[in-house]
Design a protein around this motif. Structure first.
Motif, PDB file in Angstrom:
ATOM      1  N   SER A  39      29.489  -3.386 -37.291  1.00  0.00           N
ATOM      2  CA  SER A  39      30.646  -3.875 -38.071  1.00  0.00           C
ATOM      3  C   SER A  39      31.029  -5.247 -37.556  1.00  0.00           C
ATOM      4  O   SER A  39      30.625  -5.667 -36.477  1.00  0.00           O
ATOM      5  CB  SER A  39      31.830  -2.903 -37.962  1.00  0.00           C
ATOM      6  N   PRO A  97      27.644   1.606 -30.655  1.00  0.00           N
ATOM      7  CA  PRO A  97      28.683   1.273 -31.640  1.00  0.00           C
ATOM      8  C   PRO A  97      28.069   1.088 -33.025  1.00  0.00           C
ATOM      9  O   PRO A  97      26.954   0.574 -33.164  1.00  0.00           O
ATOM     10  CB  PRO A  97      29.277  -0.042 -31.113  1.00  0.00           C
ATOM     11  N   ALA A  98      28.805   1.555 -34.013  1.00  0.00           N
ATOM     12  CA  ALA A  98      28.374   1.340 -35.396  1.00  0.00           C
ATOM     13  C   ALA A  98      28.445  -0.143 -35.718  1.00  0.00           C
ATOM     14  O   ALA A  98      29.314  -0.873 -35.222  1.00  0.00           O
ATOM     15  CB  ALA A  98      29.246   2.141 -36.356  1.00  0.00           C
ATOM     16  N   SER A 121      40.280  -1.280 -29.127  1.00  0.00           N
ATOM     17  CA  SER A 121      40.218  -0.020 -29.852  1.00  0.00           C
ATOM     18  C   SER A 121      38.830   0.604 -29.689  1.00  0.00           C
ATOM     19  O   SER A 121      37.834  -0.101 -29.543  1.00  0.00           O
ATOM     20  CB  SER A 121      40.521  -0.250 -31.339  1.00  0.00           C
ATOM     21  N   VAL A 122      38.786   1.926 -29.713  1.00  0.00           N
ATOM     22  CA  VAL A 122      37.530   2.651 -29.506  1.00  0.00           C
ATOM     23  C   VAL A 122      36.660   2.514 -30.744  1.00  0.00           C
ATOM     24  O   VAL A 122      37.082   2.895 -31.840  1.00  0.00           O
ATOM     25  CB  VAL A 122      37.805   4.141 -29.216  1.00  0.00           C
ATOM     26  N   PRO A 123      35.445   1.973 -30.592  1.00  0.00           N
ATOM     27  CA  PRO A 123      34.593   1.798 -31.773  1.00  0.00           C
ATOM     28  C   PRO A 123      33.977   3.129 -32.195  1.00  0.00           C
ATOM     29  O   PRO A 123      33.865   4.062 -31.413  1.00  0.00           O
ATOM     30  CB  PRO A 123      33.509   0.827 -31.277  1.00  0.00           C
ATOM     31  N   GLU A 124      33.538   3.155 -33.449  1.00  0.00           N
ATOM     32  CA  GLU A 124      32.832   4.327 -33.953  1.00  0.00           C
ATOM     33  C   GLU A 124      31.412   4.311 -33.401  1.00  0.00           C
ATOM     34  O   GLU A 124      30.734   3.274 -33.436  1.00  0.00           O
ATOM     35  CB  GLU A 124      32.815   4.311 -35.476  1.00  0.00           C
ATOM     36  N   LEU A 125      30.961   5.477 -32.866  1.00  0.00           N
ATOM     37  CA  LEU A 125      29.669   5.539 -32.201  1.00  0.00           C
ATOM     38  C   LEU A 125      28.645   6.252 -33.071  1.00  0.00           C
ATOM     39  O   LEU A 125      28.965   7.199 -33.786  1.00  0.00           O
ATOM     40  CB  LEU A 125      29.785   6.265 -30.852  1.00  0.00           C
ATOM     41  N   VAL A 126      27.408   5.778 -32.968  1.00  0.00           N
ATOM     42  CA  VAL A 126      26.280   6.388 -33.667  1.00  0.00           C
ATOM     43  C   VAL A 126      25.316   6.917 -32.614  1.00  0.00           C
ATOM     44  O   VAL A 126      24.930   6.183 -31.687  1.00  0.00           O
ATOM     45  CB  VAL A 126      25.572   5.373 -34.588  1.00  0.00           C
ATOM     46  N   GLN A 127      24.916   8.177 -32.729  1.00  0.00           N
ATOM     47  CA  GLN A 127      24.072   8.822 -31.719  1.00  0.00           C
ATOM     48  C   GLN A 127      22.596   8.696 -32.072  1.00  0.00           C
ATOM     49  O   GLN A 127      22.206   8.830 -33.228  1.00  0.00           O
ATOM     50  CB  GLN A 127      24.430  10.301 -31.581  1.00  0.00           C
ATOM     51  N   SER A 165      24.639   6.927 -27.289  1.00  0.00           N
ATOM     52  CA  SER A 165      25.536   6.606 -28.404  1.00  0.00           C
ATOM     53  C   SER A 165      25.800   5.108 -28.410  1.00  0.00           C
ATOM     54  O   SER A 165      26.122   4.514 -27.363  1.00  0.00           O
ATOM     55  CB  SER A 165      26.855   7.373 -28.286  1.00  0.00           C
TER      56      SER A 165
END
Length: 575
Positions: free
Chosen positions: A395, A392-393, A436-442, A390
């Protein structure tokens, strides 16, 4: 291939008895009234001892007939009686097993008083009834090459009480029609085990015409895997006393009462339940992850069990409220004999010391012949690992936060305090944003098979209704363990070099005394401390496969109702 006739084999066996050779028959070794003094002769008792003494060179194999030892004794006591006709008529039992016999010729008719003939484990493909003595009462033909009974039933022995046809390629409609009371009016015991009979209803209709049948062996046939067996057989043959080497008790007969009268009873399908329980012994995949490892990618591991099972109908989950795990696309696999195979995967579980899958699948099979072949071959159980990376998205926030984790910034922390850590109120909101917890991409999951084990299921074809197995995969290594091994070895060598340098410096300060000894001991200590190997426990998985067997007619009615309803709503995939 040249044929090996039965009469030729029998002649060899009789010749090996040595009925005309010492110590049997006539000869100078016999002491008689006319014997001359000084001649080397033996008493009759001494000659008999030579036949039966375990260490005697004249002790021959006589297991092929109980009459063989008695005939040899007669050859010592009264050799004048041993004429050719007398010898043939003396035998009542012949057991010629695994001698390569392929033809039953008319030479067998010489044994006019033969009652028992055992020809197991030979290569006989046809039994000409005209070559069998009419006096036969026992005929055993197990494990031959029989594929039809037409030649046997043309003129069958009228007094036959026992017929053994097990382990032959029998099971056609013609074979069924040749097993009636018209052909075997006095048959008491019939062995049809390990054959290929699939139509239970037709076979029982034929066997019910045998007026004297009391003992029947059917285990190993495809139809015995059906849920209605043995209940349907017991109720259809009320005169039967023993089935598959077990006496039928009055209680059993009472429980099975009503099976034969159930007109809607489906006798040509089997139901098997496969349960996967707990798995133990998988090493922790994260135990070798270093603290200095980067935050990304985030790696997650999960584990599941896969296996293939023969099925002609989509398996029905016993737990209706749970999420189905059956992959319908996987059911397209086909075996060599044309039967469909379902590939099933359990639910995926994250790592723990004991992973309880609690997976239960019920399979309904209509091709009983294919089901028997599948069980004889067994199934393969596999442990699979799924690895997911996974990231991070993309940004702006993540891009700005990323340089704070570079190696350059980490080095700068030692020499000078970073402005991010200065504690000013102006920078605090940025800290919160970066923490802050980043959005994850799998990424796409990466799967690999950790281990596979073969599970034998032959016992289900015989008398067992359930097979419980603790599958042992041995010690398995996860991916992180394999990757960590060279790193650990590298760290060990580095530590040994650093300790050696320290020892050299200390020895120089002391004036060089004890240089070699100290460095050697230091090296030995490091190797001893770091060479302790961890014994991995074997990986085990609990598995059970159980055939559904109806214990009573009332139970069959209750279970058939939902099955008939589902049958009318949902089409069944059959071969």
């Amino acid at each position: 291939m040249s044929s090996n006739t039965l009469s030729a084999v029998l002649e060899k066996q009789i010749h090996r008895l040595g009925l005309n050779d010492f110590p049997c028959g006539y000869g100078s070794w016999r002491k008689t009234k006319d014997s001359t003094e000084g001649a080397e002769t033996e008493e009759t008792d001494a000659l008999l001892d030579l036949l039966s003494c375990p260490h005697s060179p004249w002790m021959y194999d006589e297991s092929w007939s109980p009459q063989a030892p008695a005939l040899r004794q007669l050859a010592v006591l009264t050799p004048e009686r041993l004429r050719t006709d007398f010898i043939y008529n003396y035998f009542t039992t012949l057991r010629i097993m695994d001698k390569g016999v392929s033809v039953i010729d008319n030479g067998l008719l010489k044994f006019s008083k033969l009652k028992e003939l055992v020809l197991s484990a030979n290569s006989i493909s046809e039994i000409p009834a005209e070559n069998l003595p009419s006096t036969l009462k026992i005929l055993e033909l197990r494990a031959n090459w029989l594929s039809a009974l037409n030649s046997l039933t043309s003129h069958p022995p009228p007094r036959l009480h026992y017929l053994g046809l097990g382990s032959n390629s029998l099971g056609s409609h013609d074979d069924v029609s040749n097993l009636t009371g018209r052909h075997w009016p006095q048959l008491v015991c019939l062995d049809l085990s390990d054959c290929e009979f699939q139509d239970q209803q037709a076979l029982l209709n034929a066997l019910s015409t045998l007026p004297c049948l009391r003992t029947l062996v059917l285990e190993g046939n495809p139809f015995t895997l059906a849920s209605c067996y043995p209940g349907f057989t017991v109720d259809s043959l009320p005169q039967l006393s023993c089935l598959d080497a077990s006496w039928i008790s009055p209680e059993e007969r009472h429980c099975y009462r009503g099976f034969a009268r159930m007109s809607d009873l489906t006798v040509d399908w089997a139901s098997a339940t496969v349960s996967v329980g707990r798995m133990r012994g998988i090493p922790d995949p994260l135990m070798s992850v270093h603290e200095t490892s980067p935050d990304f990618p985030v790696v997650t591991y999960s584990y599941f069990i896969t296996y293939e099972f023969l099925s002609h109908q989509i398996p029905v989950k016993l737990k209706v409220d749970s999420e189905p795990n059956f992959d319908a696309a996987a059911a397209a696999n086909v075996t060599e004999d044309g039967s469909s195979v379902s590939i099933h995967s359990t639910s995926k579980l994250t790592w723990s010391d004991c992973m309880d899958f609690g997976d239960t699948q019920t399979y309904t099979v209509s091709d009983l012949g294919g089901f028997k072949r599948f069980l004889n071959q067994g199934l393969y159980l596999r442990i699979e690992e799924e690895k997911v990376l996974s990231w991070p998205a993309v940004s702006e926030d993540i891009t700005m936060a990323k340089p704070s984790r570079t190696v350059k910034d980490k080095k700068g922390v030692k020499g000078k305090e970073s402005p991010i850590k200065s504690g000013s109120t102006k920078d605090k909101p940025k800290d919160k944003k970066k923490k802050s917890v980043p959005e994850l991409v799998q990424d796409n999951p990466i799967r690999r098979i950790l281990g596979s084990v073969h599970v034998p299921l032959q016992n289900l074809v015989k008398r067992s209704q359930k097979v419980n197995v603790l599958c042992d995969f041995g010690a398995l290594h996860t991916e992180t363990e394999v990757e960590a091994t060279p790193t650990l070895e590298k760290d060990l060598r580095k530590k040994v070099k650093e300790d050696k340098k320290k020892e050299d410096k200390e020895s120089k300060r002391r004036g060089g005394s004890g240089k070699g000894k100290g460095s050697k001991e230091g090296k030995m200590d490091v190797l001893t401390d770091n060479s302790v190997s961890v014994q991995l426990e074997p990986v085990t998985v609990e598995l059970s496969v159980e055939l559904e067997k109806w214990q009573s007619a009332s139970e069959a009615r209750q279970l058939l109702l939902p099955h008939q309803n589902s049958k009318s709503k949902q089409p069944v995939i059959t071969s």
